[in-house]
Design an enzyme around this catalytic site. Structure first.
Site, PDB file in Angstrom:
ATOM      1  N   ASP A  96       0.867  -1.168   0.000  1.00  0.00           N
ATOM      2  CA  ASP A  96       0.000   0.000   0.000  1.00  0.00           C
ATOM      3  C   ASP A  96       0.915   1.234   0.000  1.00  0.00           C
ATOM      4  O   ASP A  96       2.128   1.106   0.159  1.00  0.00           O
ATOM      5  CB  ASP A  96      -0.940  -0.015   1.193  1.00  0.00           C
ATOM      6  CG  ASP A  96      -0.197   0.063   2.509  1.00  0.00           C
ATOM      7  OD1 ASP A  96       1.049   0.091   2.500  1.00  0.00           O
ATOM      8  OD2 ASP A  96      -0.859   0.092   3.554  1.00  0.00           O
ATOM      9  N   ASP A 268      -7.785  -7.565   0.018  1.00  0.00           N
ATOM     10  CA  ASP A 268      -6.911  -7.973   1.111  1.00  0.00           C
ATOM     11  C   ASP A 268      -7.593  -7.618   2.414  1.00  0.00           C
ATOM     12  O   ASP A 268      -8.428  -6.707   2.455  1.00  0.00           O
ATOM     13  CB  ASP A 268      -5.598  -7.189   1.049  1.00  0.00           C
ATOM     14  CG  ASP A 268      -5.816  -5.725   1.424  1.00  0.00           C
ATOM     15  OD1 ASP A 268      -6.291  -4.962   0.571  1.00  0.00           O
ATOM     16  OD2 ASP A 268      -5.557  -5.364   2.585  1.00  0.00           O
ATOM     17  N   CYS A 306     -12.599 -29.973   5.676  1.00  0.00           N
ATOM     18  CA  CYS A 306     -11.534 -29.009   5.397  1.00  0.00           C
ATOM     19  C   CYS A 306     -10.206 -29.730   5.192  1.00  0.00           C
ATOM     20  O   CYS A 306      -9.851 -30.637   5.927  1.00  0.00           O
ATOM     21  CB  CYS A 306     -11.417 -28.000   6.534  1.00  0.00           C
ATOM     22  SG  CYS A 306     -10.146 -26.760   6.240  1.00  0.00           S
ATOM     23  N   CYS A 308      -7.212 -28.256   5.213  1.00  0.00           N
ATOM     24  CA  CYS A 308      -6.065 -27.497   5.712  1.00  0.00           C
ATOM     25  C   CYS A 308      -5.249 -28.333   6.690  1.00  0.00           C
ATOM     26  O   CYS A 308      -5.728 -29.336   7.234  1.00  0.00           O
ATOM     27  CB  CYS A 308      -6.515 -26.178   6.349  1.00  0.00           C
ATOM     28  SG  CYS A 308      -6.980 -26.293   8.087  1.00  0.00           S
ATOM     29  N   CYS A 311      -6.967 -28.844  10.209  1.00  0.00           N
ATOM     30  CA  CYS A 311      -8.088 -29.783  10.267  1.00  0.00           C
ATOM     31  C   CYS A 311      -7.650 -31.222   9.989  1.00  0.00           C
ATOM     32  O   CYS A 311      -8.270 -32.155  10.473  1.00  0.00           O
ATOM     33  CB  CYS A 311      -9.193 -29.355   9.309  1.00  0.00           C
ATOM     34  SG  CYS A 311      -9.971 -27.821   9.838  1.00  0.00           S
ATOM     35  N   HIS A 337      -6.040 -22.230   9.226  1.00  0.00           N
ATOM     36  CA  HIS A 337      -7.389 -22.638   8.811  1.00  0.00           C
ATOM     37  C   HIS A 337      -8.150 -21.466   8.172  1.00  0.00           C
ATOM     38  O   HIS A 337      -8.785 -21.630   7.126  1.00  0.00           O
ATOM     39  CB  HIS A 337      -8.189 -23.200   9.993  1.00  0.00           C
ATOM     40  CG  HIS A 337      -9.627 -23.385   9.656  1.00  0.00           C
ATOM     41  ND1 HIS A 337     -10.100 -24.506   8.996  1.00  0.00           N
ATOM     42  CD2 HIS A 337     -10.694 -22.549   9.795  1.00  0.00           C
ATOM     43  CE1 HIS A 337     -11.394 -24.351   8.774  1.00  0.00           C
ATOM     44  NE2 HIS A 337     -11.781 -23.181   9.240  1.00  0.00           N
TER      45      HIS A 337
END
Ligand SMILES: [Zn+2]
Length: 375
Positions: A96, A268, A306, A308, A311, A337
């Site tokens: 930014d 974002d 999930c 990930c 998980c 997660h």
């Protein structure tokens, strides 16, 4: 023709909404859009290693020019040859302009030249100008830099917004002129608050400058859902079609859907990682408080299907314990997660757009979860 270091490829437009599926080609890799960009304020996505971010499939992350300018500072950035070397990140990174943080400071003064403020570190006087912001972002060496614009207090009067739109245009031209790093893309930001005529004007002014992409600024700053909806509906798809479109500070499922539905490609937000550090998991049913007593004995993962790391390896009961003991590992696991959730979320939106089924995705998502339709 411009010699833009990045190229936006429009793959498909959803037949029943303003959503679009695209791809941004950059020297450091391809970014599939719509894309969610995790925020790495201080050259790190909080509590995660780069290996974890790569495994999550993040194609691009964000850095904050203002924070990096203060610490570690430009000398260190120069010494390391930019942020990619410094943090050992080889994929695209966006910075930014530093504007948002500067305008958030209490003791700051806006002049035609820029913004004067006191360093939050040592109280020394600093002048942030479009030229300075370009210098900072070029030394950081991000792949995409942002023009320096004025972030106006949402409660300001029409007359102030009107003045500010003109100043933002002058600052955008100065940013464009000062920018000379060929391998770095530069995006312009249009403003105008919630006023249609000012938005119209600002969009026309900013897009008259051949930036490599365009962002809609001044939304997600605490306004009502209906207000951001009104502006996005009216102006999202008026932004140039052949360049990436970015909306800053968006990351909740509700707002990601609203943004994509109105033609946005990039967004974002600190939300998934911040929530993760505070014990809230994002799931396809809604938010889950891992600290709640009911999770104490649970051998289930946060979410059954999930994929990930968290998980696949850990139970709610274990995570509940980590948060009770305030262990950092718990914050890491929940951040993993939640980022996985957001990244999977945009992936599913991309698939839906390819099948002209974005509105079906939206309908099903809200039917099967308790996320608010408006927030
Ligand atoms: Zn998970």
């Amino acid at each position: 023709m411009s010699s833009s270091p990045i190229k936006y490829e429009l793959i498909h437009k959803d037949k029943h909404s303003g959503a679009r599926r695209g791809r941004i080609h950059t020297p450091r890799g391809i970014i599939e859009t719509p894309v969610f960009m995790p925020v790495g304020t201080n050259a790190t996505v909080k509590t995660l290693t780069n290996k974890m971010i790569r495994e999550l499939g993040s194609e691009i992350i964000l850095g904050n020019a203002f924070h990096l300018f203060l610490r570690p500072g430009l000398e260190i950035m120069k010494e390391f040859g930019g942020i990619h070397n410094f943090m050992n990140w080889d994929r695209p990174l966006l910075t930014d302009s530093g504007g948002f943080q500067v305008f958030s400071l209490k003791d700051r003064k806006i002049t035609e030249d820029g913004v004067k403020f006191r360093s939050p570190l040592d109280g020394s006087k600093i002048m942030m100008t479009p030229e300075k912001s370009m210098e900072i972002q070029q030394i950081i060496g991000s792949d995409i830099a942002m023009a320096f614009d004025e972030c106006v207090d949402a409660n300001s009067e029409y007359e102030y917004f009107k003045e500010s739109v003109e100043r933002t245009y002058r600052w955008a031209k100065r940013s464009y002129d000062a920018h000379n790093k060929k391998e770095q893309a530069l995006f312009g930001i249009f403003q105008g608050g919630l006023f249609d005529d000012l938005r119209e004007k600002s969009l026309e002014q900013i897009t008259s400058i051949p930036f490599d992409g365009y962002a809609i600024g001044g939304l997600a700053v605490g306004e009502k859902y209906q207000d951001s909806e009104k502006i996005l509906k009216k102006f999202g798809n008026k932004m140039p079609e052949n360049k990436p479109r970015y909306i800053m500070g968006i990351g909740s499922p509700t707002m990601m859907i609203l943004s994509v539905e109105n033609g946005m490609d990039m967004f974002d937000c600190v939300l998934p990682t911040r929530m993760g550090r505070h014990g809230t998991a994002l799931t396809w049913k809604g938010k889950l408080n891992i600290k709640a007593a009911k999770n104490k004995f649970s051998k289930d993962p946060i979410e059954k299907d999930c994929k990930c790391y968290t998980c696949r390896n850990h139970t709610r009961g274990y995570l509940n314990h980590l948060f009770k003991r305030n262990e950092n590992t718990g914050k890491t696991l929940l951040s993993i997660h939640n980022l996985h959730f957001n990244i999977t979320f945009v992936k599913k939106m991309r698939e839906a757009i390819e099948n002209d089924a974005f509105l079906d995705f939206k309908k099903e998502f809200f039917e099967n979860s308790d996320y608010p339709l408006e927030n």
